[in-house]
Scaffold this active site. Structure first.
Site, PDB file in Angstrom:
ATOM      1  N   ILE A  20       0.998  -1.140  -0.049  1.00  0.00           N
ATOM      2  CA  ILE A  20      -0.183   0.035  -0.015  1.00  0.00           C
ATOM      3  C   ILE A  20       1.038   1.176  -0.061  1.00  0.00           C
ATOM      4  CG2 ILE A  20      -1.923   1.207   1.333  1.00  0.00           C
ATOM      5  CD1 ILE A  20      -2.763  -1.394   2.530  1.00  0.00           C
ATOM      6  N   ILE A  38      -1.802   1.043  -4.937  1.00  0.00           N
ATOM      7  CA  ILE A  38      -1.826  -0.252  -4.132  1.00  0.00           C
ATOM      8  C   ILE A  38      -1.550  -1.343  -5.224  1.00  0.00           C
ATOM      9  CG2 ILE A  38      -3.082  -1.953  -2.736  1.00  0.00           C
ATOM     10  CD1 ILE A  38      -4.958   0.653  -1.937  1.00  0.00           C
ATOM     11  N   ASP A  62       8.011   0.134   3.169  1.00  0.00           N
ATOM     12  CA  ASP A  62       8.234  -0.143   1.703  1.00  0.00           C
ATOM     13  C   ASP A  62       9.675   0.067   1.851  1.00  0.00           C
ATOM     14  OD1 ASP A  62       8.350   2.684   2.736  1.00  0.00           O
ATOM     15  OD2 ASP A  62       8.022   3.329   0.766  1.00  0.00           O
TER      16      ASP A  62
END
Length: 259
Positions: A7, A12, A109
């Site tokens: 996300i 996404i 991330d």
């Protein structure tokens, strides 16, 4: 099967692993206003398009940098896939030793990409993600995340030109044949793409000089292919690096071991 979800601030992305094989991936725009049912319908559509039954899904692992939608996404997975998702965060075994001032501030991330690069290609390495922001992160030969740099992404830079200058239009991001452009659109494309290539090469060289030894440079991200194809400073472009990182972390978490 494992569903791996990233996300991000702009998109996404969702992928499905059948054992160690990535067999499908899907991308949708990140929107804060979507309900859990809307996310659920999209997730089911993705699985249906990949000819995957809900009963085949064993687990879900998620990397998120958008806390506002985590609740809705969690509810959608519980309601439609009947699973409790694993979020990248405290208690999850990543195999990466975070060596920065405040480890809790590191985006999921960046941690996932670091794991994907280190355990796929080895270290020491420099991991570049051309996303909403462009991040440059260093992982040592011992698997230590020691920091990096963050720059505005290519999309942000392009949007800033058209939104802040009244006479500059929205443009497609692509490299023109020449840097000396003869019209506004080509001029903007030249400035963005050639400028970003220059920025990327300078940051890579400077990080290597500061680190003091050679680094394998691995890049990913939707717009990263444009830059990676135009410079010899990037060794590997891997569009699936984040999915690989999520799968690696999932395996480590399930086995409950540090490597």
């Amino acid at each position: 099967m494992l569903v791996a979800i990233d996300i991000g601030n702009t998109n996404i992305t969702m992928g499905v692993y059948d054992r160690d094989q990535l067999i499908g991936n899907y991308r949708l725009t990140t929107k804060f206003q979507r309900t859990s049912d809307e996310y659920g319908f999209m997730l089911l559509s993705f699985l249906n398009a990949s000819s995957i039954e809900v009963e085949q899904i064993e687990d879900i692992i998620i990397s998120s940098v958008v806390p506002k939608i985590n609740y809705s996404f969690t509810n959608c997975i519980k309601k439609y896939l009947h699973k409790n998702p694993i979020f990248i965060g405290p208690g999850v075994k990543t195999g990466i030793d975070i060596r920065i001032d405040n480890p809790s501030t590191l985006g999921a991330d960046r941690l996932v990409d670091a794991a994907g690069a280190f355990y796929t290609y080895g270290g020491p390495c420099l991991v570049i993600d051309f996303g909403t922001a462009t991040t440059y992160d260093v992982v040592t030969a011992k698997g230590e995340f020691i920091g990096g740099a963050t720059a505005p992404g290519i999309g942000i830079s392009t949007n800033a030109l058209s939104s802040q200058a009244a006479k500059l239009p929205e443009i497609e991001i692509q490299k023109p044949n020449k840097i000396i452009a003869k019209n506004t659109i080509k001029s903007m494309q030249a400035g963005i793409v050639f400028g970003y290539i220059g920025q990327t090469e300078y940051i890579i060289r400077t990080i290597k000089e500061e680190y003091g030894e050679n680094l394998k440079v691995i890049s990913t991200g939707g717009l990263g292919r444009i830059i990676a194809s135009e410079t010899d400073e990037i060794d590997i472009y891997d569009v699936d690096l984040t999915f690989k990182g999520l799968k690696i972390i999932y395996d480590k978490t399930k086995k409950n071991i540090y490597i």
